[in-house]
Motif scaffolding. Sequence first.
Motif, PDB file in Angstrom:
ATOM      1  N   ILE A   1       0.850  -1.200   0.000  1.00 29.21           N
ATOM      2  CA  ILE A   1       0.000   0.000   0.000  1.00 29.21           C
ATOM      3  C   ILE A   1       0.882   1.245   0.000  1.00 29.21           C
ATOM      4  O   ILE A   1       0.635   2.217  -0.709  1.00 29.21           O
ATOM      5  N   ASP A   2       1.953   1.186   0.803  1.00 25.70           N
ATOM      6  CA  ASP A   2       2.859   2.332   0.873  1.00 25.70           C
ATOM      7  C   ASP A   2       3.613   2.568  -0.437  1.00 25.70           C
ATOM      8  O   ASP A   2       3.973   3.695  -0.759  1.00 25.70           O
ATOM      9  N   ASN A   3       3.879   1.489  -1.178  1.00 28.65           N
ATOM     10  CA  ASN A   3       4.636   1.637  -2.433  1.00 28.65           C
ATOM     11  C   ASN A   3       3.770   1.968  -3.634  1.00 28.65           C
ATOM     12  O   ASN A   3       4.273   2.431  -4.657  1.00 28.65           O
ATOM     13  N   LEU A   4       2.473   1.700  -3.507  1.00 27.23           N
ATOM     14  CA  LEU A   4       1.591   1.848  -4.663  1.00 27.23           C
ATOM     15  C   LEU A   4       1.556   3.262  -5.261  1.00 27.23           C
ATOM     16  O   LEU A   4       1.657   3.411  -6.482  1.00 27.23           O
ATOM     17  N   PRO A   5       1.430   4.333  -4.437  1.00 28.31           N
ATOM     18  CA  PRO A   5       1.346   5.666  -5.052  1.00 28.31           C
ATOM     19  C   PRO A   5       2.559   5.979  -5.931  1.00 28.31           C
ATOM     20  O   PRO A   5       2.407   6.490  -7.040  1.00 28.31           O
TER      21      PRO A   5
END
Length: 497
Positions: A136-140
């Motif tokens: 989730i943290d890497n997705l953006p």
Amino acid sequence: MQGPQDTMQYSVSDSELSLKVTAKIRSLYDAQLRLQHNIQPLPLGTDIANTVKYFSQTLLSVLKDVPRSPLEMLRDADNDGERMGLYPNLDYKSLFNALSGLVDSTPHLQYGTLPFGQAILQCLGCLLPFLEYDMIDNLPFLVAYCVAMFPVALHQEILHLLSYYILPFTITRKYAGMEEESQASQSVAAIIMMVFQHSNNPAHHCQLLECLMSMKQWVVKDILCVIAYGTWGARLSAAKLLFYYWPPFDAKLFDRKGLLCKFSNDLVPFLCQRDMCPNAGTAEAAKVCYDHCISVTFASDSPPPLYLCIECANEIHREHPNQRFFDILHPQQQVSMVCENKNCRSTDKAAYSICFSNECASYNGNHPIRYCQQCHGNRHNSRRGGDHVVHTRLPLAWQMDSDMQTNLVEAIISLLKEAKPINMEDPDSSTEQLKPPLSVDLPDPISVEDRQLLGRYGVWLMVGLCTPNPDTPDEILGRLLSVLFHWFHVTSFSYTG
Ligand SMILES: [Zn+2]
Ligand SMILES: [Zn+2]
Ligand SMILES: [Zn+2]
Ligand SMILES: [Zn+2]
């Protein structure tokens, strides 16, 4: 097993589904290997796109039957275990890694880049509710990185995906016991750099920044970071937008009329996503419904939430009276120099802050609203508006926290270093015989006007925010003075000739 058994995906058992998914993920890895090592026959973009679309459809049909709201649960990392427990046990992590590898291998693709990119973007959106915290943290950033890898024709889609589906559910996620911002929030400066550098459409820069300004209180720190350390293209845009969006810290210091470059006029509106929208393809989205089941029912190819035009929102509301539909924030229309509160009674109406929260925006047709200092205080205090995302004039450097102060000083230095004399060699540059024998004269990527503008921005920031006081640290003062002397030295040649 939970949920009704009558949908297609549930007619096969979970383990059969899991086997099929694993085999298809393996085929994605295989395609990526072939692309990266140029093994013939190279996979076609359209074939990969079809496999990726299978995942989007599978994920959405799984999502539709989930009994609780995954989007609600995403907001707090404490719910992660419970949220993951709602889904069949599929290898979501490998799918994420396979998609991320495919994004990397885009340049090796010979045909079908457009459907390939489109399918990956859609799937990344659909996958978000199924991801664990590190992904989730890497997705953006992964989605922002697509701006560098995918064709220009997909840039607008990437920006819409970021602004409406990814950033609102990742940047503001809460982590229990962590005072610090999430890693996703810490990646904001890198996201800005990526988009500003690789999209040359100023409307995309505005869309991204307005989206971030609506959810991150200290995004100005990230903007200063981009000005300080970014590539020249990103730096130029970040500096222009800082002066464009933030209420001026000293209105007397500069005349904004000459400053405001034309921006945002070509913002592409985000349209109603309902499959059977009667205004198909023309009505701007104005409402959002976070219910994942409603979303998949009425927009069968889009990840939740569901963005609707007024007409569709009303229609669906009639059928589903207990669903809630929220207003969405519209882009800022023009930059007002004065308070936009219609009942403002202040004698000094100069803009002091800009609020992006729905409550305040509702007084301004759902556009961000600017307030004078007095109205700002009335709308945001200990009794009300404490949770609004508001951006005020920049404070003096010595009142900033140390990270932000460092970013500001480095930003000023980087801006003043951009100054170059017109029609003249840089007085610092070496004479002919000292140049390396094989030097190539590349054209300057920044126009003379932009270089002068950057220098002026730097001077304004320095004069407006860095007036030294007895407590100013010597090393900061020394650095600012030396770069200021350098700027005088270089620009004096431009104006005497
Ligand atoms: Zn509609
Ligand atoms: Zn006012
Ligand atoms: Zn407000
Ligand atoms: Zn010099």
